[in-house]
Design a protein around this motif. Structure first.
Motif, PDB file in Angstrom:
ATOM      1  N   GLY A 328       0.828  -1.198   0.000  1.00 40.55           N
ATOM      2  CA  GLY A 328       0.000   0.000   0.000  1.00 40.55           C
ATOM      3  C   GLY A 328       0.860   1.245   0.000  1.00 40.55           C
ATOM      4  O   GLY A 328       1.856   1.331   0.726  1.00 40.55           O
ATOM      5  N   LEU A 329       0.501   2.231  -0.825  1.00 42.74           N
ATOM      6  CA  LEU A 329       1.240   3.484  -0.918  1.00 42.74           C
ATOM      7  C   LEU A 329       0.303   4.635  -0.543  1.00 42.74           C
ATOM      8  O   LEU A 329      -0.806   4.735  -1.076  1.00 42.74           O
ATOM      9  CB  LEU A 329       1.777   3.696  -2.336  1.00 42.74           C
ATOM     10  N   VAL A 330       0.778   5.487   0.352  1.00 40.59           N
ATOM     11  CA  VAL A 330      -0.019   6.636   0.803  1.00 40.59           C
ATOM     12  C   VAL A 330       0.887   7.866   0.821  1.00 40.59           C
ATOM     13  O   VAL A 330       1.986   7.817   1.384  1.00 40.59           O
ATOM     14  CB  VAL A 330      -0.610   6.396   2.208  1.00 40.59           C
ATOM     15  N   GLY A 339      -2.951  12.705  -0.059  1.00 41.49           N
ATOM     16  CA  GLY A 339      -3.017  13.194  -1.434  1.00 41.49           C
ATOM     17  C   GLY A 339      -3.006  12.092  -2.469  1.00 41.49           C
ATOM     18  O   GLY A 339      -3.345  12.326  -3.631  1.00 41.49           O
ATOM     19  N   TYR A 340      -2.618  10.873  -2.066  1.00 37.52           N
ATOM     20  CA  TYR A 340      -2.593   9.765  -3.026  1.00 37.52           C
ATOM     21  C   TYR A 340      -2.650   8.450  -2.269  1.00 37.52           C
ATOM     22  O   TYR A 340      -2.038   8.288  -1.208  1.00 37.52           O
ATOM     23  CB  TYR A 340      -1.316   9.793  -3.878  1.00 37.52           C
ATOM     24  N   VAL A 341      -3.398   7.498  -2.798  1.00 39.63           N
ATOM     25  CA  VAL A 341      -3.395   6.118  -2.316  1.00 39.63           C
ATOM     26  C   VAL A 341      -3.478   5.201  -3.532  1.00 39.63           C
ATOM     27  O   VAL A 341      -4.107   5.542  -4.531  1.00 39.63           O
ATOM     28  CB  VAL A 341      -4.564   5.814  -1.358  1.00 39.63           C
ATOM     29  N   ASN A 342      -2.813   4.055  -3.455  1.00 37.88           N
ATOM     30  CA  ASN A 342      -2.930   3.100  -4.560  1.00 37.88           C
ATOM     31  C   ASN A 342      -3.967   2.040  -4.215  1.00 37.88           C
ATOM     32  O   ASN A 342      -4.590   2.055  -3.141  1.00 37.88           O
ATOM     33  CB  ASN A 342      -1.574   2.478  -4.899  1.00 37.88           C
ATOM     34  N   LYS A 343      -4.151   1.093  -5.139  1.00 37.24           N
ATOM     35  CA  LYS A 343      -5.186   0.077  -4.975  1.00 37.24           C
ATOM     36  C   LYS A 343      -4.930  -0.778  -3.751  1.00 37.24           C
ATOM     37  O   LYS A 343      -5.860  -1.129  -3.016  1.00 37.24           O
ATOM     38  CB  LYS A 343      -5.229  -0.796  -6.238  1.00 37.24           C
ATOM     39  N   GLU A 404       3.410  -3.466   8.261  1.00 43.17           N
ATOM     40  CA  GLU A 404       4.855  -3.236   8.167  1.00 43.17           C
ATOM     41  C   GLU A 404       5.047  -1.989   7.319  1.00 43.17           C
ATOM     42  O   GLU A 404       4.742  -1.988   6.126  1.00 43.17           O
ATOM     43  CB  GLU A 404       5.534  -4.429   7.499  1.00 43.17           C
ATOM     44  N   ALA A 405       5.523  -0.896   7.931  1.00 43.19           N
ATOM     45  CA  ALA A 405       5.521   0.401   7.258  1.00 43.19           C
ATOM     46  C   ALA A 405       6.924   0.964   7.093  1.00 43.19           C
ATOM     47  O   ALA A 405       7.802   0.752   7.937  1.00 43.19           O
ATOM     48  CB  ALA A 405       4.671   1.396   8.051  1.00 43.19           C
ATOM     49  N   ASN A 406       7.108   1.666   5.978  1.00 43.96           N
ATOM     50  CA  ASN A 406       8.304   2.467   5.732  1.00 43.96           C
ATOM     51  C   ASN A 406       7.827   3.880   5.408  1.00 43.96           C
ATOM     52  O   ASN A 406       7.086   4.075   4.437  1.00 43.96           O
ATOM     53  CB  ASN A 406       9.119   1.907   4.563  1.00 43.96           C
ATOM     54  N   ILE A 407       8.238   4.849   6.191  1.00 44.09           N
ATOM     55  CA  ILE A 407       7.796   6.234   6.023  1.00 44.09           C
ATOM     56  C   ILE A 407       9.012   7.088   5.691  1.00 44.09           C
ATOM     57  O   ILE A 407       9.987   7.109   6.451  1.00 44.09           O
ATOM     58  CB  ILE A 407       7.095   6.752   7.291  1.00 44.09           C
ATOM     59  N   SER A 408       8.933   7.783   4.549  1.00 44.73           N
ATOM     60  CA  SER A 408      10.069   8.591   4.095  1.00 44.73           C
ATOM     61  C   SER A 408       9.620  10.033   3.897  1.00 44.73           C
ATOM     62  O   SER A 408       8.563  10.281   3.306  1.00 44.73           O
ATOM     63  CB  SER A 408      10.621   8.042   2.772  1.00 44.73           C
ATOM     64  N   PRO A 409      10.422  11.010   4.366  1.00 47.09           N
ATOM     65  CA  PRO A 409      10.101  12.416   4.108  1.00 47.09           C
ATOM     66  C   PRO A 409      10.461  12.786   2.672  1.00 47.09           C
ATOM     67  O   PRO A 409      11.464  12.320   2.127  1.00 47.09           O
ATOM     68  CB  PRO A 409      10.979  13.170   5.110  1.00 47.09           C
ATOM     69  N   VAL A 423       4.933   3.478   2.643  1.00 44.54           N
ATOM     70  CA  VAL A 423       4.798   2.195   1.958  1.00 44.54           C
ATOM     71  C   VAL A 423       4.482   1.161   3.031  1.00 44.54           C
ATOM     72  O   VAL A 423       5.251   0.995   3.982  1.00 44.54           O
ATOM     73  CB  VAL A 423       6.091   1.800   1.218  1.00 44.54           C
ATOM     74  N   GLY A 424       3.334   0.506   2.903  1.00 44.20           N
ATOM     75  CA  GLY A 424       2.894  -0.406   3.952  1.00 44.20           C
ATOM     76  C   GLY A 424       2.398  -1.730   3.417  1.00 44.20           C
ATOM     77  O   GLY A 424       1.890  -1.820   2.302  1.00 44.20           O
ATOM     78  N   LYS A 425       2.557  -2.769   4.235  1.00 41.71           N
ATOM     79  CA  LYS A 425       2.106  -4.111   3.882  1.00 41.71           C
ATOM     80  C   LYS A 425       1.414  -4.720   5.089  1.00 41.71           C
ATOM     81  O   LYS A 425       1.923  -4.666   6.208  1.00 41.71           O
ATOM     82  CB  LYS A 425       3.303  -4.974   3.460  1.00 41.71           C
TER      83      LYS A 425
END
Length: 822
Positions: A328-330, A339-343, A404-409, A423-425
């Motif tokens: 998942g992308l947010v 402002g954005y999310v994927n399927k 499980e998340a990865n958060i990047s500025p 980016v999350g799973k």
């Protein structure tokens, strides 16, 4: 009006209907440029038009176009542009303003993608005399017309090929130039030029100009296109006829009537070469400095358009790829707005995209009581660095999940604000699977450990049972002694059952369970505990109930011993151990499960509470207390199996184990076992069984001398002639010397040098109908290597005297039947 202030210029640029890069170009022109709505009212004007009218833009907006050059508030009734405005077509006109001389106006309509008229662009300039018109006015004017026309095509262009081909067409058809071409500078080793678009010349003529060209500085190319790319500035050939070294294209161009050309570099945002736009004219000295500047603006606009198209294409490809990936992308802005999310993000959160876009991120990460963002994440966000970890959040339906998340500025280039990309799973199922896998691995480890001790332990039990039963067979009528020895046999049987339980721990199987009074087993365990626990531990019991459960006495004994021993070890300095029995009706079994699996069902249960006043446990310890091999007593030699074995047994009985504990406040374990109405069987005194006897000769092989001696005694008491061997090789030699001497062979399975099956194969090769019994302390038995051989029997050690005697008679009987059948 005076000078235009910086504030006024900025306001004028911000009101332009054109993109910023085009507005700056047009605002710097000496010609007056006015944008009109479909009714001829001014919507925007450049600085030259504002100066001519003597008004600021705010005062011009809403007035008719004649307000710029005629100082009139209403359009002239005889305005030559009225017809063009009414019909929405392009038109030129010349106006005589007396002392101000003649002025020329060019009106060009512009439309949206659907073909609806949006308004007009009017360019107004002093009329140049015919002599100068050829060299100055018309040349600059046609370049300006190309600039305005191409701007619309660049804005509306859907592809890179479309805008560069349209640009070449406009230069020729709208601007009046004879030919135009666009080449791209390849970034390969040859640094060749590729023809991308052209108009006015056919493909072969245009390709002849570009073919074999390079923009490499070292090759000292005579091509003005290569020079424009390398220099970063426009290059002009004023008269092709006057340049004899302008080869190999000079003769071909002169033959086509072309006398001058200009090449304008196309550049990326960093100023690096993309390629060049080359324009050809029939007249020599066609490109004045002003015309060249306008055409360079056109080339810059085209460069910008190409970059926008490429960026748009890359963005579309990126979004398409982002939409297809499993994670998942947010995208969240600095205020936390999505402002954005994927399927995948939609599927994980179970929200639709429309429900998420424009909302605060708390919609997918709701704040829980006492729980906010992890401190490590807060610190990472504060320091502007990436963070990775697991977040517990909720779906739309309220279901708790782990991501499980990865958060990047990400720093926005426009406003320099920091936004965030997540980016999350969903790893909820993975965590559960990992837990089950760890449990399975621990069970496998226990199975491996149990297999290592089973063989030797069963051999010990077999020796005890063998000598005891041999002694029982030699008693006359001493019933008291028989009972005592019978208890030894019973203890061996219980030990045998315990070994089977260890072996089957990693693969649960059916056990011999029967109705029993739970009080009897509990009292037996407490008597043992009082003898083994330190005197500083007081044992208190309340067991006066007659509840019955369906269980195996050895299993239940093991459960109570393990939990009570664990409680005693929790009180090294002394304390009180309380054990109490009660009955309880359970309607909801969910509270019994806690974090542990249970097979319990609603109903009536016997409840065993085991409480201690020891040091208690933290929540972290309680979460793992039933894990195999987990122990807090490494120094005391704890193996971490006691409570996990107890939990496994209780679970297999359809019960549950719960616990309550706090550090410094002791612990309470409660065991729930389903009640049964069945009555336990009556106990009978041990009686020496009447085993069948015989007189045959038996070859006995086992690598344990004690087992050979004990089994020989039993077999001799049953009337058999026995030849005992402790070595497979020695047994094989004796057998081969007199194969017809032996009526039956009994051999151990696991022996050094040769297995029981390998030894049996040698016997059967010599005598195929010889009955063979294979004994095994532990063996992972697969398909028989001898097929469906009726004369081969497998028995588990230790084996009762009666069972062995019956097995011998069955094997000999089958051998006789097979012989008669032949």
């Amino acid at each position: 009006m005076g000078a235009i202030t910086a504030e006024g210029a900025a306001r004028r640029l911000s009101q332009s209907p054109l993109p910023h890069f085009q507005t700056k170009v047009i605002d710097g022109l000496r010609q007056m440029v006015v944008f009109l709505d479909p009714h001829g009212k001014i919507t925007w004007a450049n600085e030259a038009a504002c100066k001519k009218a003597g008004l600021f833009l705010d005062s011009l907006i809403g007035n008719p176009c004649c307000r710029v050059w005629g100082q009139q508030s209403q359009r002239c009734a005889a305005c030559p542009l009225s017809e063009a405005m009414a019909r929405g077509v392009e038109m030129k006109s010349r106006l005589d303003l007396g002392d101000e001389g003649q002025w020329e106006s060019s009106l060009t309509p512009y439309f949206n993608e659907g073909g609806m008229l949006l308004g007009f662009a009017e360019v107004i300039a002093p009329y140049a005399p015919p002599l100068l018109d050829k060299f100055t006015h018309d040349l600059s004017f046609r370049a300006l017309r190309c600039l305005c026309k191409s701007a619309q095509s660049i804005i509306a262009g859907e592809s890179e090929a479309a805008i560069i081909n349209q640009c070449c067409r406009i230069v020729v058809e709208e601007g009046g130039y004879h030919a135009a071409m666009i080449v791209y500078a390849n970034q390969d080793q040859k640094r060749a030029l590729s023809l991308m678009a052209f108009h006015g010349l056919d493909y072969f003529e245009t390709n002849a100009i570009v073919k074999n060209l390079s923009w490499d500085d070292d090759k000292q190319s005579t091509s003005i296109t290569a020079k424009a790319i390398n220099s970063g500035g426009h290059q002009i050939v004023y008269d092709i006829a006057a340049m004899p070294n302008y080869q190999p294209w000079r003769d071909m161009l002169l033959k086509k009537g072309l006398r001058s050309c200009i090449s304008l570099p196309l550049r990326d945002e960093a100023g690096r070469a993309l390629g060049a736009l080359t324009v050809f004219a029939r007249e020599p000295y066609s490109f004045s400095s002003e015309e060249a500047a306008i055409l360079q603006n056109l080339a810059d606009n085209l460069s910008y358009g190409v970059r926008i198209i490429r960026a748009r294409r890359e963005k579309a490809m990126l979004l398409s790829a982002m939409g297809q990936i499993a994670e998942g992308l947010v995208y969240v802005d600095k205020d936390g707005v999505i402002g954005y999310v994927n399927k995948a993000a939609e599927e994980i959160s179970q929200f639709d995209k429309e429900e998420l876009l424009g909302c605060h991120y708390s919609i997918i990460y709701p704040k829980r009581p006492g729980q906010g963002l992890p401190e490590s994440l807060k610190q990472a966000l504060k320091e502007g660095r990436p963070w990775s970890g697991r977040l517990t959040t909720s779906r739309k339906n309220g279901q708790t999940i782990v991501v499980e998340a990865n958060i990047s500025p990400v720093t926005n280039e426009i406003d320099k604000d920091t936004h965030y990309f997540l980016v999350g799973k969903d790893v909820t199922a993975q965590i559960a699977l990992e837990a089950r896998l760890r449990q399975a691995q621990k069970m496998e480890a226990i199975g491996t450990l149990s297999r290592g001790i089973a063989h030797d332990f069963n051999n010990i039990l077999a020796a005890i049972m063998g000598f005891t039963e041999a002694s029982l067979g030699r008693l006359d009528d001493r019933q008291a002694l028989a009972n005592n020895l019978g208890e030894v046999v019973t203890a061996c049987e219980r030990a045998q059952i315990l070994v089977r339980q260890i072996l089957s721990f990693s693969k649960p199987s059916e056990r011999n369970r029967a109705p029993m009074k739970i009080k009897a087993v509990t009292d037996e365990v407490l008597n043992m505990l009082r003898a083994t626990l330190p005197a500083t531990v007081e044992v208190q019991a309340n067991t006066d109930i007659e509840s019955r459960v369906m269980a195996d006495s050895t299993e239940l004994h093991q459960v109570l011993m393990n939990i009570c021993a664990n409680a005693g070890q929790a009180m090294p300095g002394g304390g009180v151990l309380r054990v109490s029995l009660s009955e309880q009706t359970v309607v909801d079994v969910e509270p019994l499960a806690g974090i542990h699996f249970t097979n319990a069902r609603p109903g009536r249960f016997a409840r065993i509470d085991i409480a201690d006043t020891g040091h208690g446990m933290s929540q972290e310890t309680m979460d793992r207390v039933f894990d195999p091999f987990f122990t807090t007593k490494q120094k005391a030699g704890g193996n971490g199996l006691g409570l996990s074995v107890a939990m496994g047994i209780v679970n297999s009985l359809g019960g549950a184990v719960t616990m309550r504990s706090k550090p410094g406040q002791g612990s309470v374990f409660s065991v729930f076992l389903p009640l049964t109405q069945e009555m336990p069987p009556e106990e009978k005194p041990y009686v020496v069984d009447q085993a069948p006897v015989g007189s045959e000769t038996i070859l006995l092989i086992d690598d344990e001398p004690q087992l050979v001696d004990a089994t020989t005694m039993i077999l001799e008491d049953l009337g058999y002639q026995v030849v005992g061997k402790t070595s497979p090789e020695s047994a094989l030699r004796d057998f081969n010397s007199s194969p017809e001497l032996f009526d039956l062979v009994i051999t151990d399975m696991t022996m050094p040098g040769m297995t029981g099956e390998e030894l049996a194969r040698n016997f059967l090769n010599a005598r195929p109908r010889l009955p063979v019994i294979i004994l095994s302390g532990y063996h992972k038995r697969g398909p028989s290597p001898f097929g469906n051989l009726a004369n081969l029997t497998y028995l588990d050690k230790p084996i009762r005297r009666l069972d062995l005697a019956q097995a011998i008679r069955r094997a000999l009987s089958r051998a006789d039947e097979n012989l008669r059948a032949r």
